[in-house]
Design a protein around this motif. Structure first.
Motif, PDB file in Angstrom:
ATOM      1  N   LEU A   1       0.870  -1.017   0.035  1.00  0.00           N
ATOM      2  CA  LEU A   1       0.093   0.103  -0.033  1.00  0.00           C
ATOM      3  C   LEU A   1       0.818   1.192  -0.002  1.00  0.00           C
ATOM      4  N   GLU A   2       0.563   2.031  -1.155  1.00  0.00           N
ATOM      5  CA  GLU A   2       1.324   3.212  -1.023  1.00  0.00           C
ATOM      6  C   GLU A   2       0.619   4.596  -1.088  1.00  0.00           C
ATOM      7  N   SER A   3       0.863   5.345  -0.512  1.00  0.00           N
ATOM      8  CA  SER A   3      -0.304   6.815  -0.610  1.00  0.00           C
ATOM      9  C   SER A   3       0.131   7.505  -1.948  1.00  0.00           C
ATOM     10  N   ASP A   4      -0.608   8.319  -2.341  1.00  0.00           N
ATOM     11  CA  ASP A   4      -0.758   8.926  -3.754  1.00  0.00           C
ATOM     12  C   ASP A   4      -0.221  10.337  -3.714  1.00  0.00           C
ATOM     13  N   ALA A   5      -1.389  11.352  -3.189  1.00  0.00           N
ATOM     14  CA  ALA A   5      -1.104  12.692  -3.498  1.00  0.00           C
ATOM     15  C   ALA A   5      -0.053  13.297  -2.279  1.00  0.00           C
ATOM     16  N   ASP A   6      -0.214  12.730  -1.056  1.00  0.00           N
ATOM     17  CA  ASP A   6       0.696  13.090  -0.030  1.00  0.00           C
ATOM     18  C   ASP A   6       0.995  12.165   0.848  1.00  0.00           C
ATOM     19  N   GLU A   7       1.461  12.193   2.117  1.00  0.00           N
ATOM     20  CA  GLU A   7       2.092  11.158   2.938  1.00  0.00           C
ATOM     21  C   GLU A   7       0.789  10.358   3.628  1.00  0.00           C
ATOM     22  N   GLN A   8      -0.496  10.928   3.485  1.00  0.00           N
ATOM     23  CA  GLN A   8      -1.683  10.669   4.553  1.00  0.00           C
ATOM     24  C   GLN A   8      -2.346   9.318   3.790  1.00  0.00           C
ATOM     25  N   LEU A   9      -2.669   8.512   4.672  1.00  0.00           N
ATOM     26  CA  LEU A   9      -3.722   7.188   4.170  1.00  0.00           C
ATOM     27  C   LEU A   9      -4.649   7.198   5.241  1.00  0.00           C
ATOM     28  N   LEU A  10      -5.761   6.891   4.807  1.00  0.00           N
ATOM     29  CA  LEU A  10      -6.990   6.596   5.741  1.00  0.00           C
ATOM     30  C   LEU A  10      -7.794   5.350   5.298  1.00  0.00           C
ATOM     31  N   MET A  11      -7.703   4.223   6.023  1.00  0.00           N
ATOM     32  CA  MET A  11      -8.278   3.105   5.841  1.00  0.00           C
ATOM     33  C   MET A  11      -9.231   2.615   6.670  1.00  0.00           C
ATOM     34  N   TYR A  12     -10.550   2.331   6.214  1.00  0.00           N
ATOM     35  CA  TYR A  12     -11.690   1.786   6.927  1.00  0.00           C
ATOM     36  C   TYR A  12     -11.751   0.474   6.932  1.00  0.00           C
ATOM     37  N   ILE A  13     -11.874  -0.130   8.183  1.00  0.00           N
ATOM     38  CA  ILE A  13     -11.934  -1.679   7.908  1.00  0.00           C
ATOM     39  C   ILE A  13     -12.981  -2.289   8.818  1.00  0.00           C
ATOM     40  N   PRO A  14     -13.928  -2.646   8.037  1.00  0.00           N
ATOM     41  CA  PRO A  14     -15.156  -3.272   8.932  1.00  0.00           C
ATOM     42  C   PRO A  14     -15.100  -4.824   9.219  1.00  0.00           C
ATOM     43  N   PHE A  15     -15.506  -5.238  10.368  1.00  0.00           N
ATOM     44  CA  PHE A  15     -15.356  -6.744  10.624  1.00  0.00           C
ATOM     45  C   PHE A  15     -16.733  -7.166  10.398  1.00  0.00           C
TER      46      PHE A  15
END
Length: 222
Positions: free
Chosen positions: A72-86
Motif C-alpha cells: 500500500l502506497e499513498s498517492d497525493a501526499d503522505e497520508q492514508l485513511l483506511m476503513y476496515i469493517p469486521f
C-alpha cells in the motif's frame, strides 16, 4: 496451601500459559488473528496510489506478511485513511503491522472505532479512540505488534486507521502488511435470532395445547 494452588490451576499451568503467550509474540495463535473476520470487500482506503491495494495488504496471510507485493502506497501526499469493517463484534488486543525499512515507513497512526464516515478533514479534527506510534523499522525486522488499550476496543465493529505521517517526512507512505489480534465475539444478528426463538417457543407450546384441547384429536380416549 495445596488446595489454594489447585484453585489457581497450579503454578505449572500458569507458567505454561505465559510461555504460550511469549511464543505468540512472533507467531500469533491463528485463532487470535482476526483475518477471516475482516470484510475485505468493504474495506475503503483514501489516497491509495493503486486501487484496492489497502484491501490487498489486509488479505495477505500470515505466511505472506513480509512479501514485497502487494504494497500500500499513498498517492497525493503522505497520508492514508483506511476503513476496515469486521463481520461482527471484536475485542481488539493489538495492531500488527509490517513495513519495509524505507524512509516512507509510517509513524503516527490515529485509530477510530466504529466510524464509517471519516475523511481526511474529520480524521484530522476528531479525537481518535487511540493514537499509536509505529517504531522506525530497521533491516531484518519482522512484524511490529502494537498493543492496544483493550478497554477502548471492546465492542468494535470497524476500525479506521489514519496514517498521519511517516518517519522522514517523505511524500509517500508505504505499508506492507496490516493485521489484528483479538477476540471475535459473534455476528451482531445472532443474539437477536436466539432471543426470538426463545420467545417463540412458549407461544408455540400454548398454540399446540389449544388446538389439541379444542379438536380433541390428540386425546381421543377421553
Amino acid at each position: 496451601m495445596s488446595g489454594h494452588h489447585h484453585h489457581d490451576h497450579g503454578p505449572g499451568g500458569h507458567c505454561h500459559d505465559e510461555d504460550h503467550d511469549h511464543s505468540n509474540d512472533t507467531t500469533p495463535a491463528l485463532q487470535s488473528l482476526l483475518y477471516s473476520q475482516i470484510q475485505f470487500d468493504n474495506v475503503t482506503t483514501l489516497n491509495e496510489s493503486v486501487s484496492r491495494s489497502g484491501a490487498a495488504i489486509l488479505q495477505k496471510t500470515w505466511a505472506e506478511r513480509l512479501n514485497d507485493h502487494p504494497e500500500l502506497e499513498s498517492d497525493a501526499d503522505e497520508q492514508l485513511l483506511m476503513y476496515i469493517p469486521f463481520t461482527g463484534q471484536v475485542k481488539l488486543h493489538a495492531l500488527l503491522i509490517y513495513t519495509a525499512p524505507t524512509p516512507s515507513a509510517p509513524k503516527t497512526v490515529k485509530l477510530f472505532k466504529n466510524r464509517d464516515d471519516l475523511d481526511f478533514s474529520t480524521a484530522s479534527d476528531l479525537k481518535p479512540t487511540q493514537i499509536v506510534e509505529i517504531p522506525e523499522p530497521i533491516p531484518g525486522t519482522d512484524i511490529f505488534e502494537v498493543p492496544l488499550n483493550r478497554a477502548l476496543w471492546n465492542t468494535t465493529t470497524s476500525i479506521t486507521l489514519f496514517f498521519e505521517d511517516n518517519w522522514n517526512d517523505e511524500d509517500t507512505t508505504k505499508v506492507g502488511y496490516i493485521g489484528f489480534k483479538g477476540q471475535f465475539l459473534a455476528l451482531n444478528r445472532e443474539p437477536v435470532s436466539v432471543m426470538y426463538e426463545a420467545a417463540a417457543n412458549p407461544s408455540d407450546h400454548v398454540a399446540i395445547q389449544g388446538v389439541s384441547g379444542i379438536g380433541g384429536r390428540v386425546m381421543p380416549g377421553q
